[in-house]
Design an enzyme around this catalytic site. Structure first.
Site, PDB file in Angstrom:
ATOM      1  N   GLY A  18       0.825  -1.199   0.000  1.00 22.32           N
ATOM      2  CA  GLY A  18       0.000   0.000   0.000  1.00 22.32           C
ATOM      3  C   GLY A  18       0.860   1.250   0.000  1.00 22.32           C
ATOM      4  O   GLY A  18       2.045   1.208  -0.376  1.00 22.32           O
ATOM      5  N   THR A  32      -4.516  -2.605  -1.029  1.00 21.59           N
ATOM      6  CA  THR A  32      -5.145  -2.166   0.218  1.00 21.59           C
ATOM      7  C   THR A  32      -6.640  -2.423   0.131  1.00 21.59           C
ATOM      8  O   THR A  32      -7.251  -2.188  -0.917  1.00 21.59           O
ATOM      9  CB  THR A  32      -4.938  -0.670   0.552  1.00 21.59           C
ATOM     10  N   ILE A  33      -7.211  -2.892   1.217  1.00 22.97           N
ATOM     11  CA  ILE A  33      -8.662  -3.076   1.203  1.00 22.97           C
ATOM     12  C   ILE A  33      -9.361  -1.718   1.150  1.00 22.97           C
ATOM     13  O   ILE A  33     -10.516  -1.640   0.786  1.00 22.97           O
ATOM     14  CB  ILE A  33      -9.170  -3.880   2.427  1.00 22.97           C
ATOM     15  N   ASP A  34      -8.638  -0.647   1.512  1.00 24.74           N
ATOM     16  CA  ASP A  34      -9.271   0.677   1.598  1.00 24.74           C
ATOM     17  C   ASP A  34      -9.527   1.313   0.234  1.00 24.74           C
ATOM     18  O   ASP A  34     -10.265   2.290   0.141  1.00 24.74           O
ATOM     19  CB  ASP A  34      -8.395   1.634   2.417  1.00 24.74           C
ATOM     20  N   ARG A  91     -34.056  -1.186  16.943  1.00 22.51           N
ATOM     21  CA  ARG A  91     -32.836  -0.503  17.394  1.00 22.51           C
ATOM     22  C   ARG A  91     -32.170   0.270  16.257  1.00 22.51           C
ATOM     23  O   ARG A  91     -32.453   0.019  15.088  1.00 22.51           O
ATOM     24  CB  ARG A  91     -31.804  -1.544  17.885  1.00 22.51           C
ATOM     25  N   GLU A 120     -14.094   4.221  10.005  1.00 16.12           N
ATOM     26  CA  GLU A 120     -13.336   4.487  11.248  1.00 16.12           C
ATOM     27  C   GLU A 120     -12.762   5.906  11.272  1.00 16.12           C
ATOM     28  O   GLU A 120     -12.543   6.473  12.341  1.00 16.12           O
ATOM     29  CB  GLU A 120     -12.208   3.457  11.405  1.00 16.12           C
ATOM     30  N   GLN A 149     -12.585  -7.794   7.980  1.00 14.80           N
ATOM     31  CA  GLN A 149     -12.623  -7.298   6.583  1.00 14.80           C
ATOM     32  C   GLN A 149     -11.365  -7.650   5.804  1.00 14.80           C
ATOM     33  O   GLN A 149     -11.351  -7.632   4.582  1.00 14.80           O
ATOM     34  CB  GLN A 149     -12.765  -5.766   6.571  1.00 14.80           C
TER      35      GLN A 149
HETATM   36  O1  F6P Z   1      -4.827   0.407   5.492  1.00 19.93           O
HETATM   37  C1  F6P Z   1      -5.467  -0.754   5.751  1.00 19.93           C
HETATM   38  C2  F6P Z   1      -5.999  -0.801   7.134  1.00 19.93           C
HETATM   39  O2  F6P Z   1      -6.745  -1.988   7.176  1.00 19.93           O
HETATM   40  C3  F6P Z   1      -6.834   0.403   7.585  1.00 19.93           C
HETATM   41  O3  F6P Z   1      -8.109   0.446   7.054  1.00 19.93           O
HETATM   42  C4  F6P Z   1      -6.791   0.269   9.078  1.00 19.93           C
HETATM   43  O4  F6P Z   1      -7.003   1.485   9.700  1.00 19.93           O
HETATM   44  C5  F6P Z   1      -5.411  -0.241   9.314  1.00 19.93           C
HETATM   45  O5  F6P Z   1      -4.999  -0.899   8.128  1.00 19.93           O
HETATM   46  C6  F6P Z   1      -5.297  -1.176  10.492  1.00 19.93           C
HETATM   47  O6  F6P Z   1      -3.975  -1.527  10.692  1.00 19.93           O
HETATM   48  P1  F6P Z   1      -3.489  -2.645  11.734  1.00 19.93           P
HETATM   49  O7  F6P Z   1      -3.459  -3.933  10.999  1.00 19.93           O
HETATM   50  O8  F6P Z   1      -2.147  -2.186  12.153  1.00 19.93           O
HETATM   51  O9  F6P Z   1      -4.484  -2.679  12.850  1.00 19.93           O
END
Ligand code: F6P
Length: 365
Positions: free
Chosen positions: A119, A142-144, A179, A239, A291
């Site tokens: 990434g 990256t999953i993002d 809810r 997040e 995820q």
């Molecule tokens: O960049 C990918 C990611 O999964 C983010 O979405 C997330 O905030 C971060 O990595 C989490 O990182 P770690 O594996 O260090 O908890």
């Protein structure tokens, strides 16, 4: 540099947080390269393994059966940077530039080119090594989905599928209990997972890092639904989303990581606020690393395979300094420097965002 005839031995590494499809990329790189008579080394545990000389030869047997497997057979880390590497001196951890040692390890093994699957952080390191003269090709991971220059990173489709399924499951329990259910998904600076999963899972509100939200707007949406007889609501929050005038929710600091801040807690805060302001019982589910784990979707397996083949072809053609990317369903090459360190955020004119607004989804603004 870049004389394809001379490259006989390459290495591949996976860096940063894992993503479903990493193994499919490794398999495609290895098979394509071996098919052209190259020798392939795997570097274990990301750039840390390059400094520590953790090499393993990759053969067709090494990559047999890994296409549907999540994670990475090579291991990874989102901490180690050879240009800023932790070493213990006199009992103290200090950071030194060990890039020279990392390059020497490759030279000693006869490795002439490196494929980096990673990434943003890994691409920056790859770019620095390229500037030092190491022939490098990169694959965006990256999953993002927040790497620019490519319409998709592999792993994103899988993550969206997991989050959409979670929403379906939350939907039925939300409805039964009347809810508000809040689902917190990954996405630090870009809300691609939240946007796509929210659309696929029929969320009523989708809160993104790109659009600071007003709690009043979220409450208004919940009340509007109540007036129409809908006593439950589904909210997806990335997040990295934060309220107008407020801040992101930090869960921990990871020393040595290129991105030290880890986010978390935005969903729980929102659920508490909704409950307080509406009296409707609210719960938060944090999907977290679920995820990132598990088997990639068919789309991600195919994309990963195309990326891996294209990266190996860059090596064979001597087209170094490039990242492979997806544009209009074609695999293209982009200079790493055009991509590393840059962002890919959701903009106001994003078609899916506009579609969401058209069907009445609240984006918190
Ligand atoms: O960049 C990918 C990611 O999964 C983010 O979405 C997330 O905030 C971060 O990595 C989490 O990182 P770690 O594996 O260090 O908890």
């Amino acid at each position: 540099m870049g004389n394809a005839d001379k490259v006989k031995t390459i290495a591949v590494l996976t860096g940063g947080g894992d993503a479903p499809g990493l193994n499919a990329v490794i398999r495609a790189v290895v098979r394509t390269a071996l098919g052209q008579g190259l020798k392939v080394w795997g570097i274990k545990n990301g750039f840390g393994g390059m400094v520590e000389n953790q090499l393993v030869e990759l053969t067709n047997d090494s990559v047999a059966g890994i296409l549907p497997r999540g994670g990475t057979i090579l291991g990874t880390t989102n901490r180690d940077n050879p240009f800023h590497y932790p070493v213990v001196r006199d009992g103290q951890v200090i950071y030194e530039d060990l890039s020279g040692q990392a390059l020497a390890n490759l030279r000693q093994a006869g490795i002439e080119a490196l494929v980096v699957i990673g990434g943003d952080g890994s691409l920056k390191i790859a770019s620095e090594f390229y500037q030092l003269g190491l022939p490098v090709v990169a694959v965006p991971k990256t999953i993002d989905n927040d790497i620019p220059g490519t319409e998709r990173t592999f792993g994103f489709d899988t993550a969206v599928g997991v989050a959409a399924e979670a929403l379906d499951r939350l939907h039925t329990t939300a409805e039964s209990h009347h809810r508000v259910m809040v689902l917190e998904v990954m996405g630090r600076y870009a809300g691609w997972i939240a946007l796509h999963a929210g659309m696929a899972g029929g969320a009523d509100c989708i809160l993104l890092p790109e659009i600071p939200f007003s709690i009043d707007s979220v409450i208004a949406k919940i009340k509007e639904r109540q007036q129409h007889g809908r006593q439950f609501s589904l909210i997806v929050i990335a997040e990295g989303a934060y309220p107008q005038g407020g801040e992101v929710s930090v869960s921990r600091i990871v020393e040595g990581s290129h991105e030290k801040i880890r986010l978390g807690g935005a969903g729980e805060k929102l659920a508490r606020a909704i409950e307080q302001l509406t009296g409707v019982e609210s719960r938060c589910t944090v999907l977290g690393h679920v995820q990132r784990g598990g088997t990639p979707t068919a789309f991600d397996r195919i994309l990963s395979t195309r990326y891996g083949v294209a990266a190996a072809e860059c090596v064979l053609e001597g087209a170094f300094g490039n990242t492979v990317a997806l544009q209009k369903d074609r695999i293209i090459r982009r200079p790493i420097d055009d991509i590393a360190g840059k962002a890919n955020n959701i903009t106001a004119d994003n078609e899916l965002l506009r579609a969401g607004r058209s069907i009445g989804i609240c984006f918190g603004d």
